[in-house]
Motif scaffolding. Structure first.
Motif, mmCIF file in Angstrom:
data_model
loop_
_atom_site.group_PDB
_atom_site.id
_atom_site.type_symbol
_atom_site.label_atom_id
_atom_site.label_comp_id
_atom_site.label_asym_id
_atom_site.label_seq_id
_atom_site.Cartn_x
_atom_site.Cartn_y
_atom_site.Cartn_z
ATOM 1 N N ARG A 88 -20.727 -8.378 51.421
ATOM 2 C CA ARG A 88 -21.000 -8.032 50.039
ATOM 3 C C ARG A 88 -20.864 -9.288 49.152
ATOM 4 O O ARG A 88 -21.691 -9.530 48.274
ATOM 5 N N MET A 89 -19.846 -10.056 49.429
ATOM 6 C CA MET A 89 -19.646 -11.283 48.653
ATOM 7 C C MET A 89 -20.834 -12.211 48.850
ATOM 8 O O MET A 89 -21.341 -12.802 47.891
ATOM 9 N N GLN A 90 -21.275 -12.342 50.105
ATOM 10 C CA GLN A 90 -22.396 -13.253 50.382
ATOM 11 C C GLN A 90 -23.626 -12.832 49.600
ATOM 12 O O GLN A 90 -24.334 -13.656 49.031
ATOM 13 N N GLU A 91 -23.860 -11.552 49.588
ATOM 14 C CA GLU A 91 -25.058 -11.041 48.930
ATOM 15 C C GLU A 91 -24.990 -11.307 47.417
ATOM 16 O O GLU A 91 -25.954 -11.759 46.810
ATOM 17 N N ARG A 92 -23.805 -11.056 46.836
ATOM 18 C CA ARG A 92 -23.659 -11.277 45.399
ATOM 19 C C ARG A 92 -23.799 -12.760 45.048
ATOM 20 O O ARG A 92 -24.465 -13.112 44.069
ATOM 21 N N LEU A 93 -23.162 -13.558 45.848
ATOM 22 C CA LEU A 93 -23.207 -14.994 45.565
ATOM 23 C C LEU A 93 -24.646 -15.508 45.670
ATOM 24 O O LEU A 93 -25.112 -16.261 44.804
ATOM 25 N N SER A 94 -25.359 -15.096 46.692
ATOM 26 C CA SER A 94 -26.742 -15.563 46.874
ATOM 27 C C SER A 94 -27.588 -15.231 45.656
ATOM 28 O O SER A 94 -28.345 -16.068 45.148
ATOM 29 N N THR A 95 -27.476 -13.993 45.214
ATOM 30 C CA THR A 95 -28.289 -13.565 44.083
ATOM 31 C C THR A 95 -27.974 -14.429 42.857
ATOM 32 O O THR A 95 -28.887 -14.962 42.202
ATOM 33 N N ALA A 96 -26.676 -14.577 42.578
ATOM 34 C CA ALA A 96 -26.290 -15.319 41.385
ATOM 35 C C ALA A 96 -26.683 -16.794 41.522
ATOM 36 O O ALA A 96 -27.147 -17.429 40.575
ATOM 37 N N TRP A 97 -26.465 -17.359 42.746
ATOM 38 C CA TRP A 97 -26.770 -18.782 42.960
ATOM 39 C C TRP A 97 -28.254 -19.051 42.699
ATOM 40 O O TRP A 97 -28.624 -20.021 42.052
ATOM 41 N N ASP A 146 -17.680 -21.903 36.208
ATOM 42 C CA ASP A 146 -17.580 -20.970 35.077
ATOM 43 C C ASP A 146 -18.915 -20.290 34.819
ATOM 44 O O ASP A 146 -19.003 -19.074 34.705
ATOM 45 N N GLU A 147 -19.959 -21.091 34.735
ATOM 46 C CA GLU A 147 -21.287 -20.542 34.454
ATOM 47 C C GLU A 147 -21.733 -19.622 35.583
ATOM 48 O O GLU A 147 -22.345 -18.588 35.337
ATOM 49 N N LEU A 148 -21.422 -20.001 36.807
ATOM 50 C CA LEU A 148 -21.825 -19.189 37.957
ATOM 51 C C LEU A 148 -21.135 -17.830 37.911
ATOM 52 O O LEU A 148 -21.758 -16.782 38.120
ATOM 53 N N ILE A 149 -19.836 -17.853 37.597
ATOM 54 C CA ILE A 149 -19.092 -16.599 37.562
ATOM 55 C C ILE A 149 -19.575 -15.720 36.405
ATOM 56 O O ILE A 149 -19.758 -14.509 36.551
ATOM 57 N N ALA A 150 -19.863 -16.367 35.290
ATOM 58 C CA ALA A 150 -20.403 -15.622 34.160
ATOM 59 C C ALA A 150 -21.695 -14.920 34.558
ATOM 60 O O ALA A 150 -21.929 -13.765 34.222
ATOM 61 N N GLU A 151 -22.505 -15.647 35.350
ATOM 62 C CA GLU A 151 -23.775 -15.065 35.792
ATOM 63 C C GLU A 151 -23.521 -13.860 36.713
ATOM 64 O O GLU A 151 -24.173 -12.825 36.593
ATOM 65 N N MET A 152 -22.532 -13.992 37.594
ATOM 66 C CA MET A 152 -22.225 -12.877 38.509
ATOM 67 C C MET A 152 -21.721 -11.676 37.733
ATOM 68 O O MET A 152 -22.083 -10.543 38.023
ATOM 69 N N GLU A 153 -20.876 -11.978 36.754
ATOM 70 C CA GLU A 153 -20.334 -10.857 35.954
ATOM 71 C C GLU A 153 -21.443 -10.197 35.149
ATOM 72 O O GLU A 153 -21.423 -8.991 34.914
ATOM 73 N N ARG A 154 -22.420 -11.016 34.725
ATOM 74 C CA ARG A 154 -23.544 -10.473 33.974
ATOM 75 C C ARG A 154 -24.309 -9.495 34.879
ATOM 76 O O ARG A 154 -24.695 -8.412 34.463
ATOM 77 N N ILE A 155 -24.497 -9.861 36.134
ATOM 78 C CA ILE A 155 -25.284 -9.007 37.041
ATOM 79 C C ILE A 155 -24.457 -7.817 37.541
ATOM 80 O O ILE A 155 -24.917 -6.686 37.543
ATOM 81 N N TYR A 156 -23.206 -8.086 37.972
ATOM 82 C CA TYR A 156 -22.447 -7.032 38.668
ATOM 83 C C TYR A 156 -21.334 -6.428 37.829
ATOM 84 O O TYR A 156 -20.588 -5.579 38.307
ATOM 85 N N GLY A 157 -21.205 -6.856 36.600
ATOM 86 C CA GLY A 157 -20.130 -6.312 35.755
ATOM 87 C C GLY A 157 -18.857 -7.102 35.950
ATOM 88 O O GLY A 157 -18.629 -7.667 37.012
ATOM 89 N N ASP A 158 -17.998 -7.133 34.909
ATOM 90 C CA ASP A 158 -16.851 -8.035 35.004
ATOM 91 C C ASP A 158 -15.656 -7.450 35.747
ATOM 92 O O ASP A 158 -14.626 -8.093 35.875
ATOM 93 N N ASP A 159 -15.784 -6.206 36.254
ATOM 94 C CA ASP A 159 -14.647 -5.715 37.040
ATOM 95 C C ASP A 159 -15.027 -5.475 38.507
ATOM 96 O O ASP A 159 -14.363 -4.758 39.226
ATOM 97 N N ASP A 160 -16.084 -6.147 38.951
ATOM 98 C CA ASP A 160 -16.513 -6.005 40.342
ATOM 99 C C ASP A 160 -15.511 -6.714 41.265
ATOM 100 O O ASP A 160 -15.183 -7.885 41.075
#
Ligand SMILES: Nc1ncnc2c1ncn2[C@@H]1O[C@H](COP(=O)(O)OP(=O)(O)O)[C@@H](O)[C@H]1O
Ligand SMILES: [Mg+2]
Lengths: 547, 235
Positions: A271-280, A294-308
């Protein structure tokens, strides 16, 4: 007709193989295996010197072995007692393999497809002729003064001949464009030979653009070239040797590919791999090339929500592996135009980096340089507008047969495509069997030195098709500084003694005993401290490299 | 020439020339073993061993045994030479038994026909090994193991070779030499290796124990023995 005074033997007849013949010499004409001999045959009515390599030598007539019965009594003493003359009793039967005559149109060897007749006189091949025809220099006659040619590297001389008698000058262009492999056990002279080639490439006649990936800090002494007259050109040229220590080695985070990131992260879940790939990928599509974690994590939170939960776990891993590693930086990058320049040899000192970081900086640099070379050849704007050659110590680390290195992909690409884009690689390794076979077999020129391990010998045999069985047989018996040179840079393989360096050699074994004693004394002086002697992580220049 | 006359001459010589010093034995004072009666080839002679009747001091059994080095004197071009040889074979001849030996026509004519063997006698095969010059002091010099070019003659006296001369003949530049070996093997046939082993045994006894040539002799002996065994199909 050959002048009989330089005749060393006489053809007896054909050998076992179609290209083989047998000849006989008396003992005073001591001919070693590996020696090059010639005879003359008419080819289309013109006399041609055909070259052949001596592959085997056996005594057919000599003192009986019974004369050796007492180690303290020399066989020649027994012979003298019995009135048996010892100077010219011995006869040797030698086997030679025909290499061919030098075809001046094709500028390589052509097989006369005909063995010499019994009785044909054989001579030792003259120095200048061999210097012309053995390496792939493209000479238009079979006897040229090769020292006057540009772009050649004087690597050494034929091992069977006296020192500096028959010198080998190999074409730099050949090995620098179709890649080079230097393969040998530790301590056989790989780094030494590589340094000899670097010296040659940095001479005013070549002015190469070189990059050395140095995981052991073995190339510090190359700087001695600067200020040395032998390396200065009449126009004021002087090679420039640049050192990049880890302080100056930076990888811009946006240069990493998702595969690279996966390799750094500690066991990420699917699951982590999939999320990271999408955001990357989303980040890589952005205009900005200077984003960080920071920017990468912000992008992940934007896609998957900040409590994923997966994003949370990723954040922890990314910060630990990338953000807290000085090698990675949101903006800084090693500036390509600073590390590659004609007449410049840049040594990337990676000895304090761990293996993973060595692989990553290599991966990213190679990728960037390859992109620039591609751009240059395709007439796009490019930071590197000239061919480059990159040399790798511990080549199996960057292109491992196990596939476990982020750098393997780009290494494969460059070795298979690089010649079109003026990007050559030199792979140095003490474990040829651990190098990716695709990479190894793409190295057009091979310098093989002493190697005893059977699986490593097999790896060389399999990838080095140009070197015949008879030459490879020599490998286990070579001593440091002796090498077999084969492949694109040669018309036929040759056994050589590598010349001495002009600069001093920086890669000796460490004085282990001395260091133990020093470390012990150190401890005695500071009895309260309980620090252990630090031999350096990832630094395997010690007694023997274990990988 | 009459045989007894010859004998007489030699006997006189022997009495006048006595050895002057022990270090260089006088070749004239050596024991006479016999005289040449025939040859089988240039290097292969037959000598008839002297008996009581033939000379003052016939050789004792151990002085003419198998492997005994011998010499025959020859003056060539004014220089006295010793032609060196070895007893490599012996044969007993009894003209009355089985009529194997050369036969005598008439008993009373015996002493006038020296070419015939008229009584029981011992023949010794002498193989020539080489030559040397006879020096002023009675010893030898310039030994060579090359094939002797000169032929011996019937009635030439065969002398027992003293140990010292045997050693000198076998020493060239302090190095022991048996360079005649292949020729000797050829002449002596089946007994070839035995005669060489016997010669080596003698040389060993003559050299000091710590002489480096002792080991060389060992190796040569081993080689000869091994070759002989090989030829006889033992190994
Ligand atoms: N061509 C040469 N001439 C002289 N000495 C050499 C040569 N090649 C190697 N050596 C010696 O062998 C040692 C080991 O060489 P090195 O290149 O460090 O081995 P490797 O890189 O294969 O482990 C060097 O320190 C040097 O003393
Ligand atoms: Mg090295």
């Amino acid at each position: 007709m050959a002048d009989r005074s330089d005749v060393v033997g006489t053809v007896a007849g054909p050998g076992d193989d179609p290209n083989e013949f047998v000849f006989v010499t008396p003992s005073d004409k001591s001919i070693k295996t590996g020696e090059f001999i010639t005879y003359t045959v008419p080819v289309e009515d013109e006399p041609r010197s055909v070259f052949a390599r001596v592959t085997n030598r056996e005594l057919i007539r000599g003192l009986p072995e019974g004369f050796l019965a007492d180690p303290e009594v020399g066989p020649e003493t027994v012979a003298a007692t019995l009135g048996v003359p010892t100077d010219d009793t011995e006869l040797y039967r030698l086997t030679a393999t025909v290499i061919g005559y030098y075809d001046t149109n094709m500028t390589t060897f052509a097989n006369p497809r005909q063995l010499p007749d019994p009785g044909t006189p054989l001579s030792i091949a003259p120095h200048q002729q061999l210097e012309t025809v053995l390496p792939n220099l493209g000479c238009e006659t079979d006897s040229t003064d090769v020292t006057t040619l540009d772009g050649v590297a004087h690597i050494g001389w034929l091992l069977n001949r006296p020192a500096e008698a028959t010198n080998l000058h190999i074409p730099i262009e050949e090995f620098a464009s179709t890649h080079l492999a230097i393969l040998a056990s530790t301590g056989s002279g790989k780094s030494y030979t590589a340094s000899v080639l670097i010296e040659e490439m940095m001479r005013p006649t070549s002015r190469a653009s070189l990059l050395v990936f140095d995981p052991h800090g073995e190339y510090d002494t190359l700087a001695e070239m600067q200020g040395e007259e032998a390396f200065q050109g009449e126009d004021g040229y002087e090679p420039s040797i640049e050192y990049y220590d880890p302080e100056r080695l930076r990888v811009r985070i946006s240069e990493l590919e998702i595969g690279d990131v996966m390799a750094i992260l500690d066991n990420p879940s699917n699951r982590m791999q999939e999320r990271l790939s999408t955001a990357w990928r989303a980040m890589q599509r952005q205009e900005s090339r200077t984003w960080g974690i920071d920017e990468l994590i912000a992008e992940m939170e934007r896609i998957y929500g900040d409590d994923d939960a997966s994003v949370g776990a990723l954040e922890w891993r990314l910060r630990r592996s990338i953000e807290r590693n000085d090698l990675f930086h949101p903006e800084e990058n090693v500036p390509l135009d600073e590390i590659v320049d004609p007449g410049q040899c840049t040594v990337l000192q990676m000895d304090t980096l761990d293996r993973r970081d060595q692989q990553l900086i290599t991966t990213v640099l190679l990728r960037r340089m390859y992109r620039e070379r591609l751009g240059d050849v395709r007439d796009r704007d490019s930071d590197i507008e000239h061919p480059i050659f990159a040399l790798f110590e511990e080549g199996h680390r960057f292109a491992p047969a196990s596939g476990e290195a982020p750098s393997l992909g780009i290494m494969r690409t460059i070795t298979s495509e690089g010649r079109k884009f003026g990007f050559g690689l030199g792979i140095i390794s003490q474990r040829p069997s651990k190098i990716d076979q695709d990479v190894l077999s793409q190295c057009g020129t091979q310098i093989s030195m002493q190697i005893k391990n059977p699986s490593d010998q097999d790896a060389i045999k399999n990838s080095v098709e140009a070197a015949g069985e008879d030459v490879l047989r020599e490998l286990p018996g070579l001593t440091p500084g002796q090498a077999v040179v084969s492949g694109d840079a040669m018309n036929t393989p040759a056994l050589i003694q590598v010349r001495q360096r002009r600069t001093s050699h920086g890669a000796g074994s460490r004085p282990v005993i001395e260091e133990w004693r020093e470390a012990y004394d150190e401890r005695q002086r500071e009895p309260t401290q309980s620090e252990s002697a630090d031999f350096g992580e990832g630094d395997s220049t010690g007694v023997q490299s274990l990988d | 020439m009459h045989r007894s006359t010859t004998r007489q001459q030699y006997g006189d010589e022997a009495m006048t020339d006595t050895p002057t010093n022990v270090d260089s034995p006088d070749l004239d004072s050596c024991v006479r073993i016999g005289s040449i009666v025939s040859s089988n080839s240039h290097l292969d002679y037959v000598a008839e061993v002297y008996k009581e009747r033939d000379c003052d001091r016939p050789p004792e059994l151990h002085e003419r045994e198998f492997g005994q080095p011998v010499f025959i004197k020859k003056t060539v071009d004014g220089t006295e030479h010793a032609v060196m040889g070895v007893i490599y074979d012996t044969q007993l001849v009894d003209p009355d038994q089985g009529r194997t030996g050369p036969r005598l026509a008439q008993d009373d004519q015996a002493q006038f026909t020296p070419g015939y063997i008229e009584e029981r006698t011992t023949l010794a095969g002498v193989a020539l090994l080489g030559t040397a010059e006879i020096a002023e002091d009675g010893g030898i010099q310039e030994p060579t193991h090359q094939m002797p070019r000169w032929t011996l003659e019937v009635e030439d006296t065969v002398f027992q070779c003293p140990d010292q001369v045997t050693v000198s003949f076998h020493t060239v530049d302090d190095q022991i030499q048996l360079a005649y070996m292949d020729r000797l093997l050829d002449i002596a046939g089946d007994l070839g290796s035995e005669v060489i082993v016997a010669l080596i045994g003698r040389l060993r006894g003559m050299l000091p124990d710590n002489d480096p040539n002792q080991r060389v002799l060992d190796v040569v002996e081993q080689n000869v023995q091994w070759q002989a065994r090989e030829q006889r199909g033992m190994v």
